[in-house]
Design an enzyme around this catalytic site. Structure first.
Site, PDB file in Angstrom:
ATOM      1  CG  ASP A  15      42.804  37.558  45.790  1.00 61.60           C
ATOM      2  OD1 ASP A  15      43.427  38.515  46.284  1.00 61.60           O
ATOM      3  OD2 ASP A  15      43.023  36.371  46.091  1.00 61.60           O
ATOM      4  CG  ASP A 107      43.973  41.197  49.416  1.00 59.43           C
ATOM      5  OD1 ASP A 107      43.296  40.663  50.301  1.00 59.43           O
ATOM      6  OD2 ASP A 107      44.884  40.613  48.814  1.00 59.43           O
ATOM      7  CD  GLU A 108      40.769  37.133  49.494  1.00 60.71           C
ATOM      8  OE1 GLU A 108      39.756  36.415  49.512  1.00 60.71           O
ATOM      9  OE2 GLU A 108      41.839  36.816  50.039  1.00 60.71           O
TER      10      GLU A 108
END
Length: 433
Positions: A15, A107-108
């Site tokens: 993350d 973003d993960e």
DNA sequence: TCTGGGGTCCTAGGACCC
DNA sequence: TCTGGGGTCCTAGGACCC
């Protein structure tokens, strides 16, 4: 039907920390160490750097509040195109370690590390650390990583320490991490379910995980039964490599302040929503067979309708009649509305759309040419260079308010070799905002 | 979390079919 | 004709996520 993996897995969740703000700091080194927030275009904080968070800036905060608590904050518009490129770079790095990478959001990601210890000559924590170092070195951003037996536990792990955290949760330590974790912090358990669980005195993740299977099965639906297994270290969610192809639905909404009951104005908003949704559908070569229209009242309650379109399409002119029909059904003169929304659903690849004997084929082909010209003009001169007359009241209103400008062009030395078209052609993941 | 925008999946209930 | 059982498809609405 719930299937549990028969052998233990090692799943990593990565993350990126304060992703949008970190990307900005990576591109503009002069912003490093300074409080940075993005979200200027919408008036709320989309992402805040840790320097800004330290001064009390939170996600979702209004910009004037952010300025109040942090007067020296650097305020930037969100530049999704650039963040998308960082995202793609991060996923590429992950794939050097394992092919089993699931791009979960911009973003993960989840990575299945099962069985990789030998080839990396070290424990999973070493692998995770190398991932973290590589991302930092090549992209200039930091990320938090968690590794455990399941995706839900990996999520718990990556959230345990931020920023730049690295947390491994082996089976024997699960209870330590769940004991003080409020149940509503578990991925997939929201306010509604936690309120329900509270009635049974279940408030922590550990109490939930420790509940009897009969209880879980009797009172909760499938997703929660799955989460229960996952928290107990039994993996049910696979890491899926297949990048989600396209969209299942495309929506466009707009809040307006103050709320309004002006029929013309509200319909114009809706019409603009529809045009925007269609533009996006066409960019992905998709066409819709269903249209959902909804209005949100002052009380935050939504009313809406869903309509079947006469033809599967991404051209607003063909949908306009349905939009009007739906609007008439939903709109009430005595209600103040604060938001309009449109959803294009039942999407399918445009090339799969079949003509029926009722279709005016030459007419449709002509329309396709018109819209492809419109799309090109819009790309060159900006959105809504050409638009529906019914959307005009919305545009005039926006100009009156002082329309938000386009995001400035950035130099992107990091991404030399990619032209704009290629970049636009890349899949853009759901942005975290 | 007094509230911006964009998504996905699950379930219950009705329609319709043998 | 009031009368079984079972399957599939669709829709509305809920809940949750980033």
């Amino acid at each position: 039907m719930i299937t549990i993996h028969s052998w233990p897995r090692a799943i990593m969740h990565i993350d990126a920390d304060a992703f949008f703000a970190s990307c900005e700091q990576a591109i503009h080194p002069e912003l490093k160490g300074r409080p940075v927030i993005t979200g200027k275009e919408r008036g709320i904080v989309a992402a805040a750097s840790y320097e800004a968070k330290a001064k009390g800036v939170e996600r979702g905060m209004r910009l004037f509040e952010a300025k109040k608590v942090c007067p020296d904050v650097v305020l930037l518009p969100s530049d999704y195109e650039t963040y998308s490129l960082f995202s793609i770079r991060m996923f590429e790095i992950l794939r050097r370690f394992s092919p089993d990478v699931e791009e979960y959001s911009i973003d993960e990601a989840f990575v299945d590390l099962t069985g990789l210890r030998r080839s990396f000559h070290g424990p999973y924590s070493d692998i995770a650390q190398r991932v973290q170092e590589t991302v930092a070195k090549e992209l200039g951003i930091s990320a938090s990583i968690g590794v455990s037996l399941t995706k839900v536990l990996a999520k718990v792990a990556s959230k345990h320490k931020k920023p730049c955290g690295l947390t491994i949760i082996p089976g024997r330590d699960i209870h330590i991490y769940l004991a003080n974790l409020p149940v509503e912090k578990v991925w997939g358990i929201g306010p509604n379910t936690s309120a329900f669980l509270r009635k049974f005195s279940i408030t922590t993740a550990l109490e939930f995980a420790g509940s009897k299977e009969e209880f879980i099965k009797a009172y909760l639906s499938k997703p929660y039964q799955e989460i229960w297994h996952e928290l107990n270290g039994r993996s049910v969610y696979p890491v899926t490599r297949e990048s989600k192809s396209g969209y299942k639905s495309i929506s466009k909404t707009r809040t307006f302040t103050p709320p309004s009951r002006d029929e013309t104005f509200i319909f114009a908003q809706l019409s603009k929503n529809l045009e925007n949704a269609c533009i996006k559908a066409r960019r992905y070569n998709l066409a819709a067979s269903r249209l959902i229209i909804f209005l949100r009242g002052q009380d935050f309650r939504d009313t809406g309708v869903e309509l079947k379109l006469t033809r599967t399409t991404a051209y607003p002119v063909e949908i306009m009649e349905s939009l009007k029909e739906g609007f008439r059904e939903v709109y009430k003169h005595d209600t103040l509305y604060r938001l309009t929304g449109v959803v294009l659903a039942g999407l399918q690849p445009e090339m799969d759309v079949q003509y029926t004997i009722f279709d005016d084929v030459p007419g449709i082909e002509k329309m396709a040419r018109v819209y492809s010209a419109v799309d090109e003009l819009s790309e060159r001169f900006g959105k809504h260079t050409v638009q529906h007359a019914s959307s005009l009241p919305a545009k005039l209103q926006a100009q009156h308010e002082g329309d938000r400008g386009d995001t400035p062009v950035r130099k992107e030395e990091l991404f030399r070799g990619e032209n704009r078209r290629q970049r636009l052609g890349l899949p853009v993941l759901n942005a975290k905002v």
